[in-house]
Design a protein around this motif. Structure first.
Motif, mmCIF file in Angstrom:
data_model
loop_
_atom_site.group_PDB
_atom_site.id
_atom_site.type_symbol
_atom_site.label_atom_id
_atom_site.label_comp_id
_atom_site.label_asym_id
_atom_site.label_seq_id
_atom_site.Cartn_x
_atom_site.Cartn_y
_atom_site.Cartn_z
ATOM 1 N N ASP A 33 0.813 -1.218 0.000
ATOM 2 C CA ASP A 33 0.000 0.000 0.000
ATOM 3 C C ASP A 33 0.846 1.268 0.000
ATOM 4 O OD1 ASP A 33 0.873 -0.431 2.613
ATOM 5 O OD2 ASP A 33 -0.940 0.423 3.503
ATOM 6 N N PHE A 34 1.961 1.265 0.722
ATOM 7 C CA PHE A 34 2.821 2.450 0.747
ATOM 8 C C PHE A 34 3.458 2.708 -0.619
ATOM 9 C CE2 PHE A 34 5.482 -1.129 1.748
ATOM 10 C CZ PHE A 34 6.702 -0.868 1.145
ATOM 11 N N GLN A 35 3.776 1.638 -1.360
ATOM 12 C CA GLN A 35 4.336 1.811 -2.692
ATOM 13 C C GLN A 35 3.277 2.315 -3.673
ATOM 14 O OE1 GLN A 35 5.869 -2.215 -2.937
ATOM 15 N NE2 GLN A 35 7.973 -1.429 -3.005
ATOM 16 N N VAL A 36 2.050 1.828 -3.512
ATOM 17 C CA VAL A 36 0.953 2.280 -4.366
ATOM 18 C C VAL A 36 0.686 3.761 -4.138
ATOM 19 C CG1 VAL A 36 -1.522 2.049 -4.806
ATOM 20 C CG2 VAL A 36 -0.107 -0.004 -4.547
ATOM 21 N N GLU A 37 0.652 4.181 -2.878
ATOM 22 C CA GLU A 37 0.427 5.597 -2.578
ATOM 23 C C GLU A 37 1.582 6.451 -3.090
ATOM 24 O OE1 GLU A 37 -0.857 6.384 1.413
ATOM 25 O OE2 GLU A 37 -2.406 4.832 1.305
ATOM 26 N N ASN A 38 2.801 5.920 -3.033
ATOM 27 C CA ASN A 38 3.957 6.635 -3.561
ATOM 28 C C ASN A 38 3.830 6.833 -5.071
ATOM 29 O OD1 ASN A 38 6.971 6.177 -4.808
ATOM 30 N ND2 ASN A 38 6.957 7.541 -3.010
ATOM 31 N N ILE A 39 3.388 5.796 -5.771
ATOM 32 C CA ILE A 39 3.184 5.901 -7.224
ATOM 33 C C ILE A 39 2.147 6.972 -7.531
ATOM 34 C CG2 ILE A 39 2.166 4.691 -9.202
ATOM 35 C CD1 ILE A 39 3.594 2.150 -8.188
ATOM 36 N N ILE A 40 1.055 6.975 -6.785
ATOM 37 C CA ILE A 40 -0.008 7.958 -7.008
ATOM 38 C C ILE A 40 0.499 9.366 -6.731
ATOM 39 C CG2 ILE A 40 -2.259 8.752 -6.204
ATOM 40 C CD1 ILE A 40 -2.933 5.741 -5.707
ATOM 41 N N LEU A 41 1.209 9.552 -5.618
ATOM 42 C CA LEU A 41 1.738 10.878 -5.270
ATOM 43 C C LEU A 41 2.728 11.376 -6.319
ATOM 44 C CD1 LEU A 41 2.272 10.568 -1.428
ATOM 45 C CD2 LEU A 41 0.731 12.127 -2.602
ATOM 46 N N ARG A 42 3.649 10.537 -6.756
ATOM 47 C CA ARG A 42 4.626 10.950 -7.762
ATOM 48 C C ARG A 42 3.946 11.294 -9.087
ATOM 49 N NH1 ARG A 42 8.254 6.855 -9.202
ATOM 50 N NH2 ARG A 42 6.987 5.364 -8.077
ATOM 51 N N THR A 43 2.962 10.503 -9.453
ATOM 52 C CA THR A 43 2.259 10.751 -10.710
ATOM 53 C C THR A 43 1.495 12.075 -10.655
ATOM 54 O OG1 THR A 43 2.041 8.371 -11.048
ATOM 55 C CG2 THR A 43 0.620 9.789 -12.356
ATOM 56 N N LEU A 44 0.778 12.292 -9.555
ATOM 57 C CA LEU A 44 0.002 13.523 -9.427
ATOM 58 C C LEU A 44 0.893 14.759 -9.321
ATOM 59 C CD1 LEU A 44 -2.829 12.398 -6.992
ATOM 60 C CD2 LEU A 44 -3.103 13.141 -9.355
ATOM 61 N N SER A 45 1.989 14.647 -8.584
ATOM 62 C CA SER A 45 2.830 15.831 -8.377
ATOM 63 C C SER A 45 3.541 16.263 -9.656
ATOM 64 C CB SER A 45 3.856 15.571 -7.269
ATOM 65 O OG SER A 45 4.754 14.551 -7.656
ATOM 66 N N GLY A 46 3.597 15.406 -10.645
ATOM 67 C CA GLY A 46 4.204 15.765 -11.922
ATOM 68 C C GLY A 46 3.214 16.287 -12.943
ATOM 69 N N LYS A 47 1.968 16.472 -12.545
ATOM 70 C CA LYS A 47 0.920 16.935 -13.475
ATOM 71 C C LYS A 47 0.523 18.377 -13.168
ATOM 72 C CE LYS A 47 0.040 12.835 -15.317
ATOM 73 N NZ LYS A 47 0.232 12.517 -16.690
ATOM 74 N N LYS A 48 0.053 19.051 -14.214
ATOM 75 C CA LYS A 48 -0.511 20.389 -14.050
ATOM 76 C C LYS A 48 -2.026 20.270 -14.036
ATOM 77 C CE LYS A 48 3.310 22.813 -16.173
ATOM 78 N NZ LYS A 48 3.764 23.700 -17.238
ATOM 79 N N SER A 49 -2.681 21.238 -13.462
ATOM 80 C CA SER A 49 -4.135 21.232 -13.326
ATOM 81 C C SER A 49 -4.865 21.050 -14.658
ATOM 82 C CB SER A 49 -4.584 22.508 -12.622
ATOM 83 O OG SER A 49 -5.977 22.539 -12.494
ATOM 84 N N PRO A 50 -4.469 21.730 -15.735
ATOM 85 C CA PRO A 50 -5.177 21.531 -17.015
ATOM 86 C C PRO A 50 -5.064 20.101 -17.563
ATOM 87 C CG PRO A 50 -3.896 23.557 -17.088
ATOM 88 C CD PRO A 50 -3.524 22.849 -15.827
ATOM 89 N N GLU A 51 -3.961 19.400 -17.253
ATOM 90 C CA GLU A 51 -3.791 18.023 -17.713
ATOM 91 C C GLU A 51 -4.800 17.082 -17.062
ATOM 92 O OE1 GLU A 51 0.364 16.494 -17.871
ATOM 93 O OE2 GLU A 51 0.843 18.484 -17.080
ATOM 94 N N LEU A 52 -5.245 17.440 -15.863
ATOM 95 C CA LEU A 52 -6.137 16.572 -15.092
ATOM 96 C C LEU A 52 -7.600 16.975 -15.193
ATOM 97 C CD1 LEU A 52 -3.937 16.289 -11.884
ATOM 98 C CD2 LEU A 52 -4.189 14.607 -13.712
ATOM 99 N N SER A 53 -7.890 18.034 -15.910
ATOM 100 C CA SER A 53 -9.272 18.494 -15.985
ATOM 101 C C SER A 53 -10.059 17.664 -16.981
ATOM 102 C CB SER A 53 -9.318 19.979 -16.358
ATOM 103 O OG SER A 53 -8.753 20.163 -17.629
ATOM 104 N N GLY A 54 -11.303 17.432 -16.674
ATOM 105 C CA GLY A 54 -12.192 16.686 -17.561
ATOM 106 C C GLY A 54 -12.019 15.188 -17.441
ATOM 107 N N SER A 55 -12.934 14.478 -18.079
ATOM 108 C CA SER A 55 -12.925 13.022 -17.985
ATOM 109 C C SER A 55 -11.730 12.410 -18.713
ATOM 110 C CB SER A 55 -14.226 12.451 -18.552
ATOM 111 O OG SER A 55 -14.368 12.792 -19.913
ATOM 112 N N VAL A 56 -11.247 13.062 -19.766
ATOM 113 C CA VAL A 56 -10.090 12.541 -20.502
ATOM 114 C C VAL A 56 -8.843 12.588 -19.622
ATOM 115 C CG1 VAL A 56 -8.592 12.902 -22.496
ATOM 116 C CG2 VAL A 56 -11.064 13.135 -22.739
ATOM 117 N N GLY A 57 -8.674 13.677 -18.904
ATOM 118 C CA GLY A 57 -7.525 13.812 -18.005
ATOM 119 C C GLY A 57 -7.534 12.785 -16.898
ATOM 120 N N ILE A 58 -8.710 12.555 -16.310
ATOM 121 C CA ILE A 58 -8.829 11.555 -15.249
ATOM 122 C C ILE A 58 -8.578 10.155 -15.807
ATOM 123 C CG2 ILE A 58 -10.419 10.474 -13.614
ATOM 124 C CD1 ILE A 58 -11.717 13.226 -13.244
#
Length: 143
Positions: free
Chosen positions: A87-112
């Motif tokens: 679980d700690f490795q999974v959360e690390n993957i999620i945190l690293r992935t999110l911290s490398g993204k900008k808000s416009p990249e994550l907006s909308g259903s395509v970004g998610i």
């Protein structure tokens, strides 16, 4: 029936053997029937083989922050046990992935959807006893 007693006995044995064979064949087919591999899993199967992350809050590259939570559906009970241990490795993957993204990249259903695919692929590289089938975003706030 017939006047010959031997023919009567032989006919009865033949009918009995045929009946036993048919019953055996029907029971064998009934109890060994495997579900189709291409069949979609039921909702109960998805829930039984899903790992729910804690709510994760992190900064994005664009100085915004995101609060999110995921359901990670795996393909087997062994994979579920492994992902719970990692679980700690999974959360690390999620945190690293999110911290490398900008808000416009994550907006909308395509970004998610792209984020879910990226997280799935990275977790699959980590797992040894199975794989992630789908990542579902269950909570999502960007500010």
């Amino acid at each position: 029936m017939f006047k010959n007693k031997l023919v009567n006995i032989m006919l009865i044995i033949l009918i009995a053997l045929t009946l036993v064979g048919v019953i055996t064949l029907v029971l064998f087919n009934h109890f060994t029937k495997q579900p189709e591999a291409s069949a979609e899993p039921t909702i109960d199967e998805i829930i039984a083989q899903s790992y729910v992350t804690d709510e994760i809050t992190t900064n994005l590259l664009s100085n915004d922050f995101v609060r999110t939570q995921f359901h990670i559906h795996v393909d087997s009970k062994e994979a579920l046990k492994e992902i719970e241990k990692r679980d700690f490795q999974v959360e690390n993957i999620i945190l690293r992935t999110l911290s490398g993204k900008k808000s416009p990249e994550l907006s909308g259903s395509v970004g998610i959807e792209e984020l879910e695919i990226e997280i799935r692929d990275q977790i699959n590289q980590l797992l040894q006893d199975g794989s992630v089938v789908q990542v579902y975003t269950t909570s999502w706030v960007i500010q």
